[in-house]
Design a protein around this motif. Structure first.
Motif, PDB file in Angstrom:
ATOM      1  N   SER A  81      27.749   3.150   4.809  1.00  0.00           N
ATOM      2  CA  SER A  81      27.460   4.416   4.095  1.00  0.00           C
ATOM      3  C   SER A  81      28.786   5.373   4.281  1.00  0.00           C
ATOM      4  CB  SER A  81      26.298   4.994   5.118  1.00  0.00           C
ATOM      5  OG  SER A  81      26.210   6.457   4.793  1.00  0.00           O
ATOM      6  N   ASP A  82      28.920   6.062   3.138  1.00  0.00           N
ATOM      7  CA  ASP A  82      29.979   6.951   3.229  1.00  0.00           C
ATOM      8  C   ASP A  82      29.587   8.391   3.076  1.00  0.00           C
ATOM      9  OD1 ASP A  82      28.743   7.174   0.676  1.00  0.00           O
ATOM     10  OD2 ASP A  82      30.879   6.702  -0.565  1.00  0.00           O
ATOM     11  N   THR A 123      23.841  10.419  10.643  1.00  0.00           N
ATOM     12  CA  THR A 123      22.530  11.108  11.357  1.00  0.00           C
ATOM     13  C   THR A 123      21.554  11.137  10.385  1.00  0.00           C
ATOM     14  OG1 THR A 123      23.472  13.008  11.113  1.00  0.00           O
ATOM     15  CG2 THR A 123      23.836  11.956  13.247  1.00  0.00           C
ATOM     16  N   SER A 124      21.816  11.537   9.028  1.00  0.00           N
ATOM     17  CA  SER A 124      20.642  11.570   8.009  1.00  0.00           C
ATOM     18  C   SER A 124      19.942  10.389   7.831  1.00  0.00           C
ATOM     19  CB  SER A 124      21.385  12.419   7.036  1.00  0.00           C
ATOM     20  OG  SER A 124      21.774  13.786   7.139  1.00  0.00           O
ATOM     21  N   LEU A 125      20.682   9.377   7.745  1.00  0.00           N
ATOM     22  CA  LEU A 125      20.096   8.021   7.433  1.00  0.00           C
ATOM     23  C   LEU A 125      19.351   7.621   8.524  1.00  0.00           C
ATOM     24  CD1 LEU A 125      23.246   5.992   5.805  1.00  0.00           C
ATOM     25  CD2 LEU A 125      21.157   6.943   4.829  1.00  0.00           C
ATOM     26  N   THR A 176      35.564   1.949  11.574  1.00  0.00           N
ATOM     27  CA  THR A 176      36.493   3.105  11.611  1.00  0.00           C
ATOM     28  C   THR A 176      36.643   3.457  10.063  1.00  0.00           C
ATOM     29  OG1 THR A 176      37.648   2.354  13.650  1.00  0.00           O
ATOM     30  CG2 THR A 176      38.908   3.800  11.937  1.00  0.00           C
ATOM     31  N   TYR A 177      36.618   4.678  10.208  1.00  0.00           N
ATOM     32  CA  TYR A 177      36.915   5.453   8.638  1.00  0.00           C
ATOM     33  C   TYR A 177      37.747   6.871   8.812  1.00  0.00           C
ATOM     34  CZ  TYR A 177      33.011   8.497  10.071  1.00  0.00           C
ATOM     35  OH  TYR A 177      32.108   9.512  10.873  1.00  0.00           O
ATOM     36  N   ARG A 198      33.975  -3.196   0.573  1.00  0.00           N
ATOM     37  CA  ARG A 198      33.776  -1.956   0.758  1.00  0.00           C
ATOM     38  C   ARG A 198      34.965  -1.145   1.554  1.00  0.00           C
ATOM     39  NH1 ARG A 198      30.102  -4.622  -2.069  1.00  0.00           N
ATOM     40  NH2 ARG A 198      28.614  -3.207  -2.948  1.00  0.00           N
ATOM     41  N   PHE A 199      35.540  -2.081   2.408  1.00  0.00           N
ATOM     42  CA  PHE A 199      36.425  -1.311   3.499  1.00  0.00           C
ATOM     43  C   PHE A 199      37.986  -1.566   2.900  1.00  0.00           C
ATOM     44  CE2 PHE A 199      32.554  -1.890   5.657  1.00  0.00           C
ATOM     45  CZ  PHE A 199      32.542  -0.840   6.601  1.00  0.00           C
TER      46      PHE A 199
END
Length: 247
Positions: free
Chosen positions: A101-102, A106-108, A228-229, A72-73
């Protein structure tokens, strides 16, 4: 034999026609009780797929699990030297989910814990980008950039969950997003969601890390799970973020 006078209307006439003979009729099973109400089903419903998976999780080999996540990275093979390999299969399910997660982290956390989070902004300043950060934001080395350091806590217990350092290029941010970071003190994802800014989050790399110096006094452990994203707005890299989660 005469019909029972207590039989319902019409039943007595049928009884007489049958000559008083008892007739057994196989009725369809429709879960109806004697008073016409529907009785509960006798067999238990199968649990949902999610519940079945959660209760029968088999731990795969560490190498296959880590490979599954690493796919995924996009720049896992170019991660910084300070990061080391991480056995993803040993992580709690929530942390594995957050890692790939993308969407808004905070919601997760809030959905999983059913508790609100609080974002504490520890520092905001203007810096010049070094070679590594500039390359991922696709700007020249030394470009002026806003740097934001935050600590995210459980609002009720005050326990830290993760810290994040973010580089933002002001010239590539919509005005409402720039104002949101200053006035509303929201996390990056929450601000983007609130103002309906179209974005693309690209996961770059992850690994085992040491908590950054600026957050070490706030984190409960020295070692963290890092990722990192970068976030593209209107097709251009505008935000580079590094997050360190408490393991």
């Amino acid at each position: 034999m005469r019909a029972d006078p207590d039989l319902p209307s019409g039943a007595a006439e049928l009884w007489e026609r049958l000559g008083g003979r008892a007739v057994v009729v196989q009725l369809p099973r429709n879960n109806l009780t004697g008073n016409g109400t529907r009785s509960p089903p006798t067999s238990k419903r199968e649990p949902s797929l999610i519940k079945r998976l959660a209760s029968h999780v088999t731990r795969p080999p560490a190498t296959s699990a880590t490979t599954l996540i690493a796919d995924r990275f996009t720049a896992q093979n170019r991660r910084p030297d300070g990061l080391t390999d991480l056995d993803v299969s040993a992580l709690p399910p929530l942390l594995r989910t957050v890692l790939v997660s993308d969407s808004t982290v905070t919601s997760l956390f809030e959905a999983y814990t059913m508790r609100p989070l609080r974002v504490d902004v520890l520092a905001e300043d203007l810096v010049e980008l070094d070679h590594g950060s500039a390359a991922w934001l696709e700007v020249p080395v030394g470009t002026a950039c806003a740097r934001r350091r935050v600590l995210v806590r459980d609002a009720a217990e005050d326990d830290p969950l993760y810290c994040a350092q973010t580089y933002l290029l002001p010239g590539r941010l919509p005005q409402q997003l720039r104002d949101s970071f200053i006035e509303e003190r929201l996390g990056i994802g929450a601000a983007i969601r609130r103002h309906l800014v179209e974005s693309l989050r690209e996961l770059l790399w992850f690994g085992r890390a040491v908590a950054p110096n600026w957050a070490r006094d706030h984190m409960p452990a020295r070692l963290t799970v890092h990722r990192t994203y970068r976030i593209r707005l209107h097709g251009l890299p505008a935000i580079l973020a590094g997050e360190d989660f408490c393991d």
